[in-house]
Write a protein that holds these residues in place. Structure first.
Motif, PDB file in Angstrom:
ATOM      1  N   ILE A 140       0.775  -1.280   0.017  1.00  0.00           N
ATOM      2  CA  ILE A 140       0.046  -0.123  -0.051  1.00  0.00           C
ATOM      3  C   ILE A 140       0.867   1.294  -0.013  1.00  0.00           C
ATOM      4  CG2 ILE A 140      -1.863  -1.280   1.210  1.00  0.00           C
ATOM      5  CD1 ILE A 140      -1.019   0.448   3.562  1.00  0.00           C
ATOM      6  N   LEU A 141       2.220   1.139   0.239  1.00  0.00           N
ATOM      7  CA  LEU A 141       2.926   2.266   0.361  1.00  0.00           C
ATOM      8  C   LEU A 141       2.885   3.269  -0.763  1.00  0.00           C
ATOM      9  CD1 LEU A 141       5.167   3.879   2.033  1.00  0.00           C
ATOM     10  CD2 LEU A 141       6.757   2.447   1.482  1.00  0.00           C
ATOM     11  N   PRO A 142       3.103   2.840  -2.058  1.00  0.00           N
ATOM     12  CA  PRO A 142       3.098   3.612  -3.245  1.00  0.00           C
ATOM     13  C   PRO A 142       2.112   4.291  -3.445  1.00  0.00           C
ATOM     14  CG  PRO A 142       3.516   1.294  -3.915  1.00  0.00           C
ATOM     15  CD  PRO A 142       3.536   1.249  -2.518  1.00  0.00           C
ATOM     16  N   GLY A 143       1.014   3.882  -3.200  1.00  0.00           N
ATOM     17  CA  GLY A 143      -0.401   4.544  -3.445  1.00  0.00           C
ATOM     18  C   GLY A 143      -0.752   5.509  -2.054  1.00  0.00           C
ATOM     19  N   ALA A 144      -0.230   5.341  -1.319  1.00  0.00           N
ATOM     20  CA  ALA A 144      -0.003   6.442   0.035  1.00  0.00           C
ATOM     21  C   ALA A 144       0.859   7.267  -0.307  1.00  0.00           C
ATOM     22  CB  ALA A 144       0.249   5.776   1.371  1.00  0.00           C
ATOM     23  N   ALA A 145       2.058   6.919  -0.916  1.00  0.00           N
ATOM     24  CA  ALA A 145       2.925   8.125  -1.311  1.00  0.00           C
ATOM     25  C   ALA A 145       2.454   9.117  -2.334  1.00  0.00           C
ATOM     26  CB  ALA A 145       4.333   7.424  -1.638  1.00  0.00           C
ATOM     27  N   ALA A 146       1.788   8.411  -3.338  1.00  0.00           N
ATOM     28  CA  ALA A 146       1.135   9.268  -4.439  1.00  0.00           C
ATOM     29  C   ALA A 146       0.156  10.205  -3.796  1.00  0.00           C
ATOM     30  CB  ALA A 146       0.549   8.258  -5.541  1.00  0.00           C
ATOM     31  N   GLY A 147      -0.581   9.828  -2.820  1.00  0.00           N
ATOM     32  CA  GLY A 147      -1.714  10.633  -2.190  1.00  0.00           C
ATOM     33  C   GLY A 147      -1.161  11.718  -1.514  1.00  0.00           C
ATOM     34  N   LEU A 182       1.894  12.965  -2.409  1.00  0.00           N
ATOM     35  CA  LEU A 182       2.669  13.826  -3.424  1.00  0.00           C
ATOM     36  C   LEU A 182       1.397  14.681  -3.833  1.00  0.00           C
ATOM     37  CD1 LEU A 182       4.856  11.719  -5.512  1.00  0.00           C
ATOM     38  CD2 LEU A 182       5.544  13.532  -3.969  1.00  0.00           C
ATOM     39  N   VAL A 183       0.211  14.370  -4.077  1.00  0.00           N
ATOM     40  CA  VAL A 183      -0.904  15.248  -4.436  1.00  0.00           C
ATOM     41  C   VAL A 183      -1.226  16.228  -3.760  1.00  0.00           C
ATOM     42  CG1 VAL A 183      -3.249  15.274  -5.383  1.00  0.00           C
ATOM     43  CG2 VAL A 183      -1.725  13.307  -6.204  1.00  0.00           C
ATOM     44  N   SER A 184      -1.349  15.623  -2.064  1.00  0.00           N
ATOM     45  CA  SER A 184      -2.116  16.708  -1.198  1.00  0.00           C
ATOM     46  C   SER A 184      -1.531  16.662   0.026  1.00  0.00           C
ATOM     47  CB  SER A 184      -3.636  16.282  -0.997  1.00  0.00           C
ATOM     48  OG  SER A 184      -3.807  14.829  -0.814  1.00  0.00           O
ATOM     49  N   GLY A 185      -0.326  16.385   0.250  1.00  0.00           N
ATOM     50  CA  GLY A 185       0.378  16.158   1.348  1.00  0.00           C
ATOM     51  C   GLY A 185      -0.159  15.224   2.472  1.00  0.00           C
ATOM     52  N   LEU A 186      -0.508  15.275   3.973  1.00  0.00           N
ATOM     53  CA  LEU A 186      -0.741  14.417   4.687  1.00  0.00           C
ATOM     54  C   LEU A 186      -2.074  14.262   4.864  1.00  0.00           C
ATOM     55  CD1 LEU A 186       2.260  14.941   7.297  1.00  0.00           C
ATOM     56  CD2 LEU A 186       1.975  12.929   5.492  1.00  0.00           C
ATOM     57  N   ALA A 187      -2.914  14.640   3.743  1.00  0.00           N
ATOM     58  CA  ALA A 187      -4.453  14.704   3.864  1.00  0.00           C
ATOM     59  C   ALA A 187      -4.888  13.052   3.849  1.00  0.00           C
ATOM     60  CB  ALA A 187      -5.063  15.393   2.685  1.00  0.00           C
ATOM     61  N   ILE A 188      -5.973  12.809   4.906  1.00  0.00           N
ATOM     62  CA  ILE A 188      -6.131  11.586   5.092  1.00  0.00           C
ATOM     63  C   ILE A 188      -6.849  10.815   3.826  1.00  0.00           C
ATOM     64  CG2 ILE A 188      -7.541  10.171   6.420  1.00  0.00           C
ATOM     65  CD1 ILE A 188      -7.451  12.032   8.508  1.00  0.00           C
ATOM     66  N   LEU A 189      -8.015  11.159   3.118  1.00  0.00           N
ATOM     67  CA  LEU A 189      -8.655  10.639   2.214  1.00  0.00           C
ATOM     68  C   LEU A 189      -7.696  10.312   1.067  1.00  0.00           C
ATOM     69  CD1 LEU A 189     -11.243   9.604   1.522  1.00  0.00           C
ATOM     70  CD2 LEU A 189     -12.085  11.967   0.313  1.00  0.00           C
ATOM     71  N   PRO A 190      -7.014  11.284   0.404  1.00  0.00           N
ATOM     72  CA  PRO A 190      -6.026  10.832  -0.727  1.00  0.00           C
ATOM     73  C   PRO A 190      -5.143   9.715  -0.570  1.00  0.00           C
ATOM     74  CG  PRO A 190      -6.437  13.123  -0.585  1.00  0.00           C
ATOM     75  CD  PRO A 190      -6.792  12.546   0.655  1.00  0.00           C
ATOM     76  N   MET A 191      -4.694   9.783   0.752  1.00  0.00           N
ATOM     77  CA  MET A 191      -3.527   8.577   1.156  1.00  0.00           C
ATOM     78  C   MET A 191      -4.338   7.589   1.326  1.00  0.00           C
ATOM     79  SD  MET A 191      -1.086  10.880   3.512  1.00  0.00           S
ATOM     80  CE  MET A 191       0.163   9.369   3.665  1.00  0.00           C
ATOM     81  N   THR A 192      -5.650   7.353   1.957  1.00  0.00           N
ATOM     82  CA  THR A 192      -6.074   6.231   2.011  1.00  0.00           C
ATOM     83  C   THR A 192      -6.537   5.630   0.908  1.00  0.00           C
ATOM     84  OG1 THR A 192      -7.304   7.048   4.306  1.00  0.00           O
ATOM     85  CG2 THR A 192      -8.218   5.060   3.112  1.00  0.00           C
ATOM     86  N   LEU A 193      -7.031   6.314   0.079  1.00  0.00           N
ATOM     87  CA  LEU A 193      -7.740   5.841  -1.205  1.00  0.00           C
ATOM     88  C   LEU A 193      -6.423   5.323  -2.279  1.00  0.00           C
ATOM     89  CD1 LEU A 193     -10.240   8.271  -2.262  1.00  0.00           C
ATOM     90  CD2 LEU A 193     -10.812   6.349  -1.350  1.00  0.00           C
ATOM     91  N   GLY A 194      -5.202   6.150  -2.071  1.00  0.00           N
ATOM     92  CA  GLY A 194      -4.179   5.763  -2.933  1.00  0.00           C
ATOM     93  C   GLY A 194      -3.793   4.077  -2.268  1.00  0.00           C
TER      94      GLY A 194
END
Length: 290
Positions: A54-61, A63-75
């Motif tokens: 799950i790490l690259p998806g969370a990292a992509a989130g 990159l897009v929006s910092g430490l925001a919860i939803l993008p990192m979770t979905l990624g």
């Protein structure tokens, strides 16, 4: 220092401690049973591989929006599903087994995720992604974890019988129906979504610890599946509570403290559980009658 200051004051006086405990307890409700099924299906290391996936998806989130919860979770959820599907396809259409393909993909994912975080973030951001910040859980994170746990418990209830059948005889479900592969993929998705929930509190590297250590410890005490799931939840809750206390009083990192307490309970269970080493050696041996 009295008992109140030692055991209750941190959670009564500080909101961040209360939210951390609430998040860990909520997560325990589904992480424990999922860990039990991972263990009984001999997929413990699969959980560790998926935690890295799950790490690259969370990292992509990130990159897009910092430490925001939803993008990192979905990624993270999307990346975990991609790795699960790819490893299944590789094992189905090539000579390589699923565990080998999972190992390959998780190593690629780990390296890719660390590189993506390093492109934009600092070492502090990387530590946050890898090891989590349970003491920084806010209300949005608690809502996200609660939603993940609710979905997980509903899915477990629906998949309970086929999962039990696969634990008892992995080939049975495939032989009597075509549900074996779909159930396997759905279970992997369940593992991924729980790891994503754990990632909010413990990071990608430690999330699997709250899933597997309580499950492994519970097996040394009880035999029935239902009792094992219930005890795994209880051990996970106790580990979270004591780990947070240790981190508060000793000023150490909370995530590792929780996992180390769970590890200590595992070692004690292995030694002194009703099915542990000490009990097995004290139990009278049966001798054959000639």
């Amino acid at each position: 220092m009295n008992l109140y200051d030692l055991f209750l004051a941190p959670f009564m006086q500080f909101g961040f401690m209360t939210r951390a405990l609430a998040g860990a307890v909520i997560l325990s409700l589904s992480a424990g049973p999922v860990g039990v099924f991972l263990m009984l299906r001999r997929m413990s290391l699969t959980g560790d591989a998926m935690a890295h996936a799950i790490l690259p998806g969370a990292a992509a989130g990130f990159l897009v929006s910092g430490l925001a919860i939803l993008p990192m979770t979905l990624g993270g959820f999307a990346a975990g599903l991609v790795v699960a599907v790819l490893s299944g396809l590789v094992s189905r259409f090539t000579i390589q087994r699923e565990d080998n393909s999972l190992a390959a993909f998780y190593l690629i994912s780990l390296a890719l995720g660390v590189m993506l975080v390093s492109l934009k973030g600092s070492n502090v951001d990387l530590m946050h992604v890898l090891f989590g910040t349970v003491l920084a859980l806010n209300n949005d994170a608690l809502i996200m974890i609660g939603a993940i746990v609710t979905v997980s418990l509903v899915a477990l209830a629906l998949l309970w019988r086929p999962l039990v059948a696969e634990c008892l005889d992995p080939t049975f479900l495939r032989s009597v129906s075509g549900a074996g592969q779909p159930v396997h993929l759905l279970f992997l998705a369940l593992v991924v979504i729980n790891l994503v929930g754990g990632f909010q509190a413990l990071g990608t590297l430690l999330a699997v610890g709250l899933m597997m250590l309580p499950a492994a410890a519970a097996r040394f005490w009880v035999r029935s599946l239902e009792a094992m799931c219930a005890l795994a939840i209880a051990i996970s809750v106790v580990s979270s509570y004591l780990g947070l206390l240790v981190s508060y009083h000793l000023s150490v990192a909370s995530g590792p403290a929780i996992i180390l307490v769970a590890g200590a309970i595992y070692v004690l269970s292995m030694l002194f559980g009703s099915r542990g080493l000490v009990s097995s050696n004290l139990r009278p041996r049966r001798h054959r009658v000639a």
